[in-house]
Design a protein around this motif. Structure first.
Motif, short mmCIF file in Angstrom:
data_model
loop_
_atom_site.label_atom_id
_atom_site.label_comp_id
_atom_site.label_asym_id
_atom_site.label_seq_id
_atom_site.Cartn_x
_atom_site.Cartn_y
_atom_site.Cartn_z
N ALA A 8 0.84 -1.20 0.00
CA ALA A 8 0.00 0.00 0.00
C ALA A 8 0.88 1.25 0.00
CB ALA A 8 -0.94 0.00 1.19
N ARG A 12 0.89 4.08 -2.90
CA ARG A 12 0.63 5.50 -2.59
C ARG A 12 1.80 6.39 -3.01
NH1 ARG A 12 -4.03 4.96 -0.03
NH2 ARG A 12 -4.31 3.32 1.51
N GLU A 67 -9.53 11.77 -5.50
CA GLU A 67 -9.66 10.37 -5.08
C GLU A 67 -11.09 9.97 -4.77
OE1 GLU A 67 -6.91 8.62 -2.33
OE2 GLU A 67 -5.55 10.31 -2.63
N ASP A 68 -11.91 10.93 -4.39
CA ASP A 68 -13.25 10.61 -3.93
C ASP A 68 -14.18 11.74 -4.32
OD1 ASP A 68 -15.07 8.91 -2.76
OD2 ASP A 68 -14.33 9.17 -0.73
N ARG A 83 -13.50 4.29 -3.89
CA ARG A 83 -12.42 4.45 -2.92
C ARG A 83 -12.35 3.28 -1.93
NH1 ARG A 83 -9.91 9.41 -0.16
NH2 ARG A 83 -8.13 8.38 0.77
N GLN A 84 -13.49 2.87 -1.38
CA GLN A 84 -13.47 1.77 -0.41
C GLN A 84 -12.99 0.48 -1.06
OE1 GLN A 84 -17.42 1.71 1.26
NE2 GLN A 84 -16.84 3.13 2.89
N GLU A 87 -9.28 0.63 -1.54
CA GLU A 87 -8.58 0.34 -0.28
C GLU A 87 -8.60 -1.17 0.01
OE1 GLU A 87 -6.76 2.50 1.46
OE2 GLU A 87 -7.30 4.09 0.06
N HIS A 88 -9.71 -1.81 -0.30
CA HIS A 88 -9.80 -3.27 -0.12
C HIS A 88 -8.81 -3.97 -1.05
CE1 HIS A 88 -11.49 -7.18 0.75
NE2 HIS A 88 -11.64 -7.40 -0.54
N LEU A 90 -6.00 -2.79 -2.06
CA LEU A 90 -4.69 -2.62 -1.42
C LEU A 90 -4.50 -3.62 -0.29
CD1 LEU A 90 -4.30 1.28 -1.27
CD2 LEU A 90 -3.06 -0.33 -2.75
#
Length: 135
Positions: A8, A12, A67-68, A83-84, A87-88, A90
């Motif tokens: 991650a 980033r 991003e969102d 976005r969620q 993240e999942h 990642l």
């Protein structure tokens, strides 16, 4: 024993240095950093779904510049933030990305950043902790 990379963190760092367009190119195997050793898209159904949604989110980031947020319309195409789900993806280890490529890119980014000594960030007036008015 080699420590596991912080995937991650690598992702980033690449987003910060190169943007979503380069990360999408990596996912698609079309980056200048893509190697022949890159296995490409994941074969596992769940990982492939996560990879696909990560691509959609990066496409949203490219077109919206963020991003969102709310969905956007560009021509005949609508783009939404995931976005969620990103993240999942990642958390799953960023399936579809090849770790040696990420590490190589981040190594290039780090090598191109100006190196500063610790004292370069401290103004001369702060060099001594016993300056008048500091206690």
């Amino acid at each position: 024993m080699k420590a596991e990379p912080n995937i991650a963190g690598l992702v980033r760092r690449i987003l910060s240095a190169y943007g979503a367009k380069e990360l999408l190119a990596l996912l698609d195997g079309e980056s200048e950093f893509t190697t022949d050793e890159n296995p490409g898209a994941p074969q596992d159904r769940e990982l492939a779904r996560s990879w696909s949604v990560a691509r959609l989110h990066l496409t949203y980031m490219i077109h919206s510049g963020r991003e969102d947020g709310e969905p956007i319309q560009v021509g005949n195409h609508a783009y939404s933030s995931y976005r969620q789900e990103f993240e999942h993806w990642l958390l799953l280890g960023a399936p579809g990305l090849f770790i040696p490529e990420l590490e190589r890119i981040v190594g290039i980014v780090n090598a191109n950043e100006p190196q500063q000594s610790l004292s370069a960030d401290i103004p001369d007036s702060a060099a001594s902790p016993l300056q008048p008015g500091c206690g």
